[in-house]
Design a protein around this motif. Structure first.
Motif, PDB file in Angstrom:
ATOM      1  N   ALA A  76       0.574  -1.191   0.148  1.00  0.00           N
ATOM      2  CA  ALA A  76      -0.032  -0.061  -0.007  1.00  0.00           C
ATOM      3  C   ALA A  76       0.866   1.223  -0.008  1.00  0.00           C
ATOM      4  O   ALA A  76       0.494   2.276  -0.660  1.00  0.00           O
ATOM      5  N   ASP A  77       1.955   1.355   0.746  1.00  0.00           N
ATOM      6  CA  ASP A  77       2.856   2.484   0.818  1.00  0.00           C
ATOM      7  C   ASP A  77       3.305   2.786  -0.556  1.00  0.00           C
ATOM      8  O   ASP A  77       3.231   4.051  -0.845  1.00  0.00           O
ATOM      9  N   LEU A  78       3.937   1.893  -1.339  1.00  0.00           N
ATOM     10  CA  LEU A  78       4.592   2.230  -2.609  1.00  0.00           C
ATOM     11  C   LEU A  78       3.259   2.570  -3.573  1.00  0.00           C
ATOM     12  O   LEU A  78       3.498   3.544  -4.331  1.00  0.00           O
ATOM     13  N   ALA A  79       2.056   2.137  -3.569  1.00  0.00           N
ATOM     14  CA  ALA A  79       1.102   2.527  -4.383  1.00  0.00           C
ATOM     15  C   ALA A  79       0.571   4.051  -3.823  1.00  0.00           C
ATOM     16  O   ALA A  79       0.428   4.969  -4.897  1.00  0.00           O
ATOM     17  N   ALA A  80       0.619   4.307  -2.667  1.00  0.00           N
ATOM     18  CA  ALA A  80       0.311   5.599  -2.269  1.00  0.00           C
ATOM     19  C   ALA A  80       1.399   6.662  -2.594  1.00  0.00           C
ATOM     20  O   ALA A  80       0.943   7.814  -3.124  1.00  0.00           O
ATOM     21  N   ALA A  81       2.855   6.347  -2.483  1.00  0.00           N
ATOM     22  CA  ALA A  81       3.621   7.083  -3.111  1.00  0.00           C
ATOM     23  C   ALA A  81       3.598   7.494  -4.393  1.00  0.00           C
ATOM     24  O   ALA A  81       3.840   8.409  -4.804  1.00  0.00           O
ATOM     25  N   ARG A  82       3.239   6.426  -5.391  1.00  0.00           N
ATOM     26  CA  ARG A  82       3.245   6.677  -6.587  1.00  0.00           C
ATOM     27  C   ARG A  82       1.942   7.427  -6.989  1.00  0.00           C
ATOM     28  O   ARG A  82       2.161   8.190  -7.845  1.00  0.00           O
ATOM     29  N   MET A  83       0.893   7.132  -6.557  1.00  0.00           N
ATOM     30  CA  MET A  83      -0.406   8.054  -6.443  1.00  0.00           C
ATOM     31  C   MET A  83      -0.203   9.528  -5.891  1.00  0.00           C
ATOM     32  O   MET A  83      -0.520  10.479  -6.618  1.00  0.00           O
ATOM     33  N   GLN A  84       0.637   9.661  -5.053  1.00  0.00           N
ATOM     34  CA  GLN A  84       1.037  10.983  -4.487  1.00  0.00           C
ATOM     35  C   GLN A  84       1.617  11.884  -5.329  1.00  0.00           C
ATOM     36  O   GLN A  84       1.441  12.892  -5.749  1.00  0.00           O
ATOM     37  N   MET A  85       2.737  11.218  -6.010  1.00  0.00           N
ATOM     38  CA  MET A  85       3.737  11.747  -6.983  1.00  0.00           C
ATOM     39  C   MET A  85       2.759  11.916  -8.368  1.00  0.00           C
ATOM     40  O   MET A  85       3.057  13.107  -8.825  1.00  0.00           O
ATOM     41  N   ALA A  86       2.141  11.060  -8.766  1.00  0.00           N
ATOM     42  CA  ALA A  86       1.135  11.405  -9.941  1.00  0.00           C
ATOM     43  C   ALA A  86       0.334  12.435  -9.737  1.00  0.00           C
ATOM     44  O   ALA A  86       0.061  13.179 -10.746  1.00  0.00           O
ATOM     45  N   LEU A  87      -0.393  12.626  -8.664  1.00  0.00           N
ATOM     46  CA  LEU A  87      -1.163  13.648  -8.300  1.00  0.00           C
ATOM     47  C   LEU A  87      -0.645  15.030  -8.360  1.00  0.00           C
ATOM     48  O   LEU A  87      -1.031  15.748  -9.092  1.00  0.00           O
ATOM     49  N   SER A  88       0.545  15.277  -7.594  1.00  0.00           N
ATOM     50  CA  SER A  88       1.170  16.376  -7.530  1.00  0.00           C
ATOM     51  C   SER A  88       1.866  16.798  -8.957  1.00  0.00           C
ATOM     52  O   SER A  88       1.843  17.823  -9.296  1.00  0.00           O
ATOM     53  N   LEU A  89       2.459  15.715  -9.775  1.00  0.00           N
ATOM     54  CA  LEU A  89       3.059  16.036 -11.028  1.00  0.00           C
ATOM     55  C   LEU A  89       2.076  16.458 -11.844  1.00  0.00           C
ATOM     56  O   LEU A  89       2.057  17.345 -12.729  1.00  0.00           O
ATOM     57  N   GLY A  90       0.892  15.722 -11.740  1.00  0.00           N
ATOM     58  CA  GLY A  90      -0.183  16.002 -12.714  1.00  0.00           C
ATOM     59  C   GLY A  90      -0.983  17.364 -12.653  1.00  0.00           C
ATOM     60  O   GLY A  90      -1.192  18.043 -13.327  1.00  0.00           O
ATOM     61  N   TRP A  91      -0.911  17.755 -11.492  1.00  0.00           N
ATOM     62  CA  TRP A  91      -1.574  19.315 -10.954  1.00  0.00           C
ATOM     63  C   TRP A  91      -0.748  20.281 -11.238  1.00  0.00           C
ATOM     64  O   TRP A  91      -1.029  21.251 -11.865  1.00  0.00           O
ATOM     65  N   HIS A  92       0.713  19.971 -10.965  1.00  0.00           N
ATOM     66  CA  HIS A  92       1.702  21.115 -11.059  1.00  0.00           C
ATOM     67  C   HIS A  92       1.855  21.265 -12.686  1.00  0.00           C
ATOM     68  O   HIS A  92       2.255  22.513 -13.009  1.00  0.00           O
ATOM     69  N   ILE A  93       2.083  20.195 -13.464  1.00  0.00           N
ATOM     70  CA  ILE A  93       2.394  20.540 -14.648  1.00  0.00           C
ATOM     71  C   ILE A  93       1.109  21.379 -15.538  1.00  0.00           C
ATOM     72  O   ILE A  93       1.747  22.113 -16.488  1.00  0.00           O
ATOM     73  N   VAL A  94       0.152  21.232 -15.155  1.00  0.00           N
ATOM     74  CA  VAL A  94      -0.708  22.099 -15.901  1.00  0.00           C
ATOM     75  C   VAL A  94      -0.642  23.506 -15.494  1.00  0.00           C
ATOM     76  O   VAL A  94      -0.494  24.627 -16.516  1.00  0.00           O
ATOM     77  N   ILE A  95      -0.600  23.853 -14.327  1.00  0.00           N
ATOM     78  CA  ILE A  95      -0.117  25.380 -13.955  1.00  0.00           C
ATOM     79  C   ILE A  95       1.169  25.732 -14.562  1.00  0.00           C
ATOM     80  O   ILE A  95       1.448  26.810 -14.981  1.00  0.00           O
ATOM     81  N   ALA A  96       2.349  24.760 -14.805  1.00  0.00           N
ATOM     82  CA  ALA A  96       3.460  25.231 -15.265  1.00  0.00           C
ATOM     83  C   ALA A  96       3.335  25.601 -16.650  1.00  0.00           C
ATOM     84  O   ALA A  96       4.199  26.253 -17.045  1.00  0.00           O
ATOM     85  N   CYS A  97       2.507  24.946 -17.341  1.00  0.00           N
ATOM     86  CA  CYS A  97       2.218  25.156 -18.963  1.00  0.00           C
ATOM     87  C   CYS A  97       1.783  26.413 -19.154  1.00  0.00           C
ATOM     88  O   CYS A  97       2.259  27.205 -19.969  1.00  0.00           O
ATOM     89  N   PHE A  98       1.008  27.147 -18.152  1.00  0.00           N
ATOM     90  CA  PHE A  98       0.763  28.521 -18.111  1.00  0.00           C
ATOM     91  C   PHE A  98       1.839  29.170 -17.816  1.00  0.00           C
ATOM     92  O   PHE A  98       1.942  30.475 -18.598  1.00  0.00           O
ATOM     93  N   GLY A  99       2.682  29.002 -17.196  1.00  0.00           N
ATOM     94  CA  GLY A  99       3.834  29.751 -16.803  1.00  0.00           C
ATOM     95  C   GLY A  99       4.758  29.704 -17.873  1.00  0.00           C
ATOM     96  O   GLY A  99       5.513  30.784 -18.005  1.00  0.00           O
TER      97      GLY A  99
END
Length: 454
Positions: free
Chosen positions: A12-35
């Motif tokens: 579960a911890d590996l899955a959680a770490a991967r999902m957290q990274m996916a969420l953070s990158l997926g969210w940030h990359i959209v904002i970064a594109c506008f930047g």
């Protein structure tokens, strides 16, 4: 003890770490594109305002600049979260290979500070500087935004094609940070990402004004607000198709397992067809429309070229086929749809020097920004999930890079709550900016627009 920790992090911890990274990158990359894309479009609007004397361009530039300020602020928050996550979630990567890939992160930090400084000048000196100096103060914002994207993507490219170090008896030696940053994957990935950023920013900005035009047809302010960013994105879109083909050729040569997953090729063969749609079931693609010899031709410019199948790779080293295959299909399909949308405007403009009259054009433009984001996220899914089970391709497994400490699930829940709050706050503020009413000019100051820049 080592076996126990490995068992813990592969659950579960590996899955959680991967999902957290996916969420953070997926969210940030959209904002970064506008930047990356928004500063250039805003500067074009300001320049057009000075050149033509049309106050609407100035009004657009000011409002877009304010939106840039909001997005920069929330991007700084999500970027800070990501920087902590890299160390907290993936010590096996940063603790061992940080000396190899630390350079691009440092350079990105410098670009970030340059962007922050000049964004402050640009926003708060609008009425305090003459037009030309103020316009020039925005140029470093544009350069720094593109540079930030370049440096960050070089680090990811290194994870796809690790170079710039030797490993001797488990120790990293002969480190060359410049070779690591300018690894073989850097040219294709950086160009592909920067162009994608301009598409997301351009179509996203145009979509806002398309919605306004559906409500108030003929409004020249929103017409210009649609045309300018849409034109930038429409010019970039066909170029992105060419760069995407370049990237696919690179993957075919250097990551054949990823290509096999992208296209659902389970057995090595020559003259392999191109699969459109389909689902991987029991080691074969079903329900797909097959174009004879298509994959061999596209991947190697030879209809009889050999394509390496997943049967050449141990099952434990294979990425999930259906996820990658459909992410790739979505990216390509949306990309061509956006190219077609740009061609629709080009045809209408050639005929009438105006937007196409059909309301369906405005409806399509209204969703084009969301479509561009979907293509962006799908492309990154192909890039990142297609590399699995490796964090550093062929060198470091994801299960060995993750933090072995228990309780990573709780961190994922907490970060998810933070991103929900950030999303709500960002959407609220941007909607307030979009709905703000222009301030009318005094009669003696009024031009054909009837509004002044606020």
């Amino acid at each position: 003890m080592t076996t126990y920790l490995l068992a813990e992090v592969t659950g579960a911890d590996l899955a959680a770490a991967r999902m957290q990274m996916a969420l953070s990158l997926g969210w940030h990359i959209v904002i970064a594109c506008f930047g990356v894309g928004m500063p250039a479009i805003t500067l074009i609007a300001e320049w057009r305002g000075h050149r033509t004397g049309d106050v609407r361009y100035q009004l657009l530039a000011r409002r877009w600049a304010r939106a840039m300020g909001v997005l920069f602020a929330v991007g700084a928050v999500s970027g800070t979260i990501l920087s902590f996550e890299m160390g907290l979630l993936w010590p096996g990567l940063m603790g061992v290979y940080g000396q190899v890939i630390g350079l691009p992160f440092s350079m990105e930090g410098i670009a970030f500070f340059i962007e922050a400084i000049f964004l402050g000048i640009y926003l708060y000196a609008w009425d305090r500087l003459r037009p030309v100096p103020h316009l020039l103060s925005g140029v470093p914002i544009m350069i720094a935004g593109v540079a930030s994207a370049f440096f960050v993507v070089t680090a990811n490219a290194w994870m796809q094609q690790p170079t710039g170090f030797d490993e001797v008896n488990g120790r990293i030696v002969a480190v060359n940070p410049w070779a690591a940053m300018f690894n073989p994957a850097t040219p294709t990935q950086t160009v592909h990402m920067i162009l994608a950023a301009f598409m997301v920013a351009g179509f996203g900005m145009a979509g806002v004004h398309a919605v306004a035009l559906l409500r108030r047809p003929g409004d020249r302010y929103h017409r210009l607000g649609l045309l300018l960013p849409f034109t930038v994105a429409a010019i970039v879109a066909p170029v992105q198709v060419v760069v995407g083909d370049w990237s696919a050729h690179f993957v075919a040569q250097n990551q054949p397992v990823k290509l096999a997953a992208m296209e659902g090729v389970f057995r090595t063969a020559r003259g392999v067809p191109l699969s459109v749609g389909g689902v991987a079931v029991d080691g074969e693609m079903r329900y797909a429309l097959e174009i004879p010899y298509g994959l061999s031709l596209l991947a190697h410019w030879n209809p009889n070229a050999e394509i390496t199948g997943l049967n050449q790779t141990p099952p434990a080293d294979r990425p999930p086929v259906n996820v990658i295959h459909w992410a790739f299909q979505i990216m390509v399909g949306v990309g061509f749809a956006l190219v077609a949308l740009g061609a629709w405007l080009a045809v209408g403009w050639k005929r009438r020097r105006d937007l196409p009259r059909s309301p369906w054009f405005l409806r399509a433009t209204a969703v084009s920004g969301v479509a561009a984001v979907l293509a962006l996220e799908a492309g990154w899914t192909v890039t990142e999930v297609g590399r699995q089970p490796w964090t550093v391709y062929g060198v470091l497994r994801t299960s060995d890079a993750v933090n072995p400490a228990p309780g990573l699930v709780y961190g994922f829940v907490l970060v998810s709550v933070v991103y929900v709050a950030l999303t709500v706050a960002t959407v609220y503020v941007l909607r307030r900016l979009a709905r703000a009413v222009p301030v009318p000019l005094a009669p003696q100051e009024r031009d054909v627009s009837g509004y002044k820049v606020i």
